[in-house]
Design a protein around this motif. Structure first.
Motif, PDB file in Angstrom:
ATOM      1  N   LEU A   1       0.835  -1.302  -0.016  1.00 38.06           N
ATOM      2  CA  LEU A   1       0.002  -0.046   0.086  1.00 38.06           C
ATOM      3  C   LEU A   1       0.902   1.339   0.014  1.00 38.06           C
ATOM      4  O   LEU A   1       0.511   2.305  -0.495  1.00 38.06           O
ATOM      5  CB  LEU A   1      -1.049  -0.097   1.016  1.00 38.06           C
TER       6      LEU A   1
ATOM      7  N   LEU B   1      -7.398   4.434   2.546  1.00 42.09           N
ATOM      8  CA  LEU B   1      -6.668   3.216   2.763  1.00 42.09           C
ATOM      9  C   LEU B   1      -6.702   2.745   4.234  1.00 42.09           C
ATOM     10  O   LEU B   1      -6.885   1.424   4.569  1.00 42.09           O
ATOM     11  CB  LEU B   1      -5.181   3.320   2.401  1.00 42.09           C
TER      12      LEU B   1
ATOM     13  N   GLN C   1      -8.397  -0.688   5.252  1.00 42.91           N
ATOM     14  CA  GLN C   1      -7.610  -1.740   5.861  1.00 42.91           C
ATOM     15  C   GLN C   1      -8.425  -2.372   7.008  1.00 42.91           C
ATOM     16  O   GLN C   1      -8.545  -3.497   7.204  1.00 42.91           O
ATOM     17  CB  GLN C   1      -6.285  -1.357   5.974  1.00 42.91           C
TER      18      GLN C   1
END
Length: 746
Positions: free
Chosen positions: A606, A655, A659
């Motif tokens: 990422l 993100l 996640q």
């Protein structure tokens, strides 16, 4: 608050800079060359008084009388050292018994119509007058007043401009029908400080209005909005105060710092408030809601502030000191705002009545998430096409601007400068220091012929309206002494001693205030060539300088080879120099941000993905700029480095939430829906606050600030497009590929 008061007191220490050279550091090679040139030939600090008689010829007797009056008054301007005009131009004449150099118009108040016609003929035939002191149609005249200024002459500049404006107003009152417009380097210096003051007076109120609108849209509560405004005001004042204590000046770059500080810190504050109000709507008490808002946003805000600070700290590698100062002041503001966001703001919220928020936008965000999931393949393809197209459109971009037009029409300097270029002369000047290789070498016939050839070549170049070189003096004196008139640049005597005698006679005969010290150095080992260009941009100045360097290399001895200098050329080269200096800093910023994101998410993939995603908004933004506007200048040198830390904010929010959703067992589609439902509004708040905040800079009167605001806003809006419509489909594609790979391996 005590620390704030001490820091904010530094605002009183600010001074306003009127120095155009503030954009060049003491280590700048170009600035050192210009300073050496000034030391050799004197400063080129001037005010150009453009005389316009409503379209009449300025060579008419009554206008010549008025010009003579204006020349006399111009000598009274503070710090003036020389006044050049049509009336006092040194005219060479000779007969068998005498040689004289006298004013072209010895008594401007007593000029007959016949004499006026002869004066016009002589002036328009003289290459040192035409398109410099007299327009080629004789309908405008220029009076060039030169000044001697100290190294930091902001006070003197303001005094000169005030006196010049008073002089023009008094002259126009005494001579109805005749106008005087002010331009030149000194007026330009003053306009830099005027632009800084104007931006402070105009942009900060506009920024406050924009901030209020954004908060009304997203917060919809008066008291919490006032708490946010107080936080932003405290942060900006503290940062500017620290800069004041440090001794920095207010200039056209640093004046934008309060706006940038308020802009980059607004989103986090709005996010804290909206989270608290939303928690109240779920039934939590005020203290519990505020605690939850702080807890939920502490980590994301810490990450986003860190990445934003990295972007602005990268500006320290810019070649222009004001851009470095701007980056550092904003970094201070971000650090202060970060502290206030988790101390001052919660304290203020706890002291005021809060009403629960009704979330109407969550349903819209959920619908957007479903839409993206349903059409993720099509959206990824469409976004890819747009990104690739923008990559091609970047090819349309030209690294170009116009130093003489850095300021818009609200400034008198811009209006007068456009008038001067349209009616009289050019404002872009390139200077050449042509060495002779020995003491007294400027009198050598070969040197003079090479100089005349260079002058002739320069005059033939597009946009060149005037060239001033000592070879003109040699020809004029030679023609006068021999009773012959020729425009042949080769009309140079073959005798070195004779040329030296010509110059001795000429200098001894010059009227008061005139000399050749600004044309020839003390040792007579080099001379100055001044090139004046009309309506030319930075790229064209760079091209002419490169062509001149090539011509000199091919046609003159090594001692005469030279490169151009001058403040106009320095600014013409500034954009390219800054872009080259910022390339490394941008790469380092991208790498550091990727490492931070990777460590924060504990996922190297990422982190590397963020590198790719965070470069796309700049690519799209610059591509759209290339499609719509083409030309970019100094602002382009810092946009990518600065925005790289801003655009990552949305990516971090996405993100982090994605996640967390995957860790809770949600599949990719459900995780994307969760992201839009939880932080979709936050991403919109970030983008709106940044885009509208930087967008206020388009109201600046200074071109660099306008372009910086417009380009940054474009990049930030492009980022929301990437993070909403390209990042989620990309995650779906990557996750699907992983699952297929896992099934095959299983």
């Amino acid at each position: 608050m005590g620390l704030f008061l001490v820091a904010a007191a530094g605002i009183a220490q600010f001074t306003i800079s009127s120095d155009t050279r503030v954009f060049f550091g003491p280590e700048s090679a170009g600035l050192k060359t210009l300073q050496a040139f000034d030391a050799r030939y004197g400063q080129n600090n001037n005010v150009l008084l453009v005389v316009w008689a409503g379209g009449r010829k300025v060579t008419e007797p009554d206008v010549l009388a008025a010009i003579g009056d204006l020349v006399d008054r111009a000598w009274q301007l503070p710090h003036s050292t020389r006044v050049d005009a049509l009336t006092n131009f040194p005219y060479v004449s000779a007969d068998t018994d005498s040689f004289t150099v006298a004013d072209l118009v010895p008594d401007p108040s007593r000029v007959t119509p016949e004499a006026a016609q002869e004066i016009e003929r002589i002036a328009l035939d003289d290459l040192m007058i035409r398109n410099r002191l007299l327009a080629e149609d004789a309908r405008a005249a220029g009076i060039l007043v030169n000044f001697n200024l100290p190294v930091e002459g902001s006070t003197e500049v303001r005094a000169i401009i005030a006196a010049s404006r008073a002089l023009a107003a008094a002259f126009e009152a005494d001579h109805p029908g005749i106008e005087v417009k002010l331009t030149g380097n000194v007026v330009l210096m003053g306009t830099f400080s005027e632009a800084a003051i104007n931006d402070a007076m105009v942009l900060i109120p506009i920024s406050l209005v924009v901030t209020a609108i954004v908060m009304f849209i997203f917060v919809r509560a008066v008291l919490p909005s006032l708490a946010i405004l107080s936080l932003l005001g405290l942060s900006s004042a503290t940062a500017m105060g620290v800069a004041g204590w440090y001794g920095w000046e207010i200039n056209t770059a640093t004046v934008a710092c309060p706006i940038i500080i308020m802009t980059v810190n607004m989103a986090a504050a709005v996010r804290i408030v909206t989270t608290a109000l939303s928690a109240l709507g779920r039934g939590l008490s005020k203290s519990e809601a505020i605690s939850e808002a702080v807890r939920m946003n502490l980590w994301p805000v810490t990450l986003t502030n860190a990445t934003t600070m990295i972007g602005f700290m990268a500006m320290n590698l810019a070649d222009a000191p004001p851009l470095r100062q701007q980056g550092n002041i904003v970094v201070i503001g971000i650090a202060v705002a970060y502290c206030f966001t988790f101390t001052w703001l919660p304290a203020m919220l706890s002291l005021m009545p809060l009403r629960p928020a009704v979330q109407r936008s969550e349903a819209v965000m959920i619908s957007l998430g479903h839409f993206v999931n349903r059409y993720y393949k099509q959206l990824f393809f469409l976004c890819s096409v747009i990104v690739v197209s923008c990559a091609f459109w970047i090819g349309n971009i030209r690294l170009d601007d116009d130093f003489a037009r850095y300021f818009d029409w609200r400034f008198d300097y811009r209006q007068a400068s456009d008038f001067a270029e349209d009616r009289l002369t050019g404002l872009n000047i390139i200077e050449f220091d042509i060495g002779a290789g020995e003491e007294g070498g400027v009198f050598d016939p070969n040197y003079q012929r090479h100089l005349a050839d260079f002058e002739s070549w320069l005059r033939a170049q597009d946009g060149v309206v005037s060239v001033v070189a000592i070879s003109d003096v040699t020809r004029r004196v030679h023609e006068a002494m021999n009773g012959e008139v020729t425009a042949d640049p080769g009309g140079i005597p073959d005798n070195r001693d004779l040329i030296a005698q010509y110059f001795l006679l000429y200098e001894m005969s010059l009227p008061y205030g005139a000399s050749l010290n600004d044309q020839i150095n003390v040792g007579r080992s080099s001379s100055r060539v001044t090139v004046i260009l009309r309506h030319k941009t930075s790229s064209e100045l760079r091209a002419l300088n490169a062509a001149a360097i090539a011509w000199l290399s091919a046609n003159v001895p090594p001692s005469m080879q030279s490169a151009g200098t001058g403040i106009n050329l320095l600014f013409a080269e500034l954009s390219g120099i800054n872009i080259r200096s910022m390339m490394l800093s941008t790469a380092v910023s991208v790498l550091l941000i990727a490492v931070i994101v990777g460590l924060a998410l504990r996922n190297a993939f990422l982190g590397f993905l963020s590198i790719f995603l965070n470069m796309l908004p700049s690519l799209v933004g610059f591509g759209l700029w290339g499609l719509l506007y083409q030309d970019i200048g100094l602002a382009a040198s810092v946009v990518t480095a600065m925005t790289i830390g801003l655009v990552v904010d949305d990516t971090i929010y996405f993100l982090l939430m994605y996640q967390q959703a995957r860790a809770r067992g949600l599949d990719p589609e459900q995780s994307i829906n969760h992201v839009f439902a939880t932080v979709g509004v936050a991403m919109l708040v970030i983008t709106a606050s940044l885009a509208f905040g930087f967008g206020t800079l388009v109201f600046s009167g200074f071109e660099v600030n306008r372009a910086l605001g417009a380009m940054t806003a474009l990049v930030i809006m492009s980022n929301l497009f990437i993070d909403w419509l390209m990042l989620p489909p990309l995650m779906r594609i990557i996750e699907n590929s992983r699952m297929r790979g896992a099934r095959r391996s299983g």
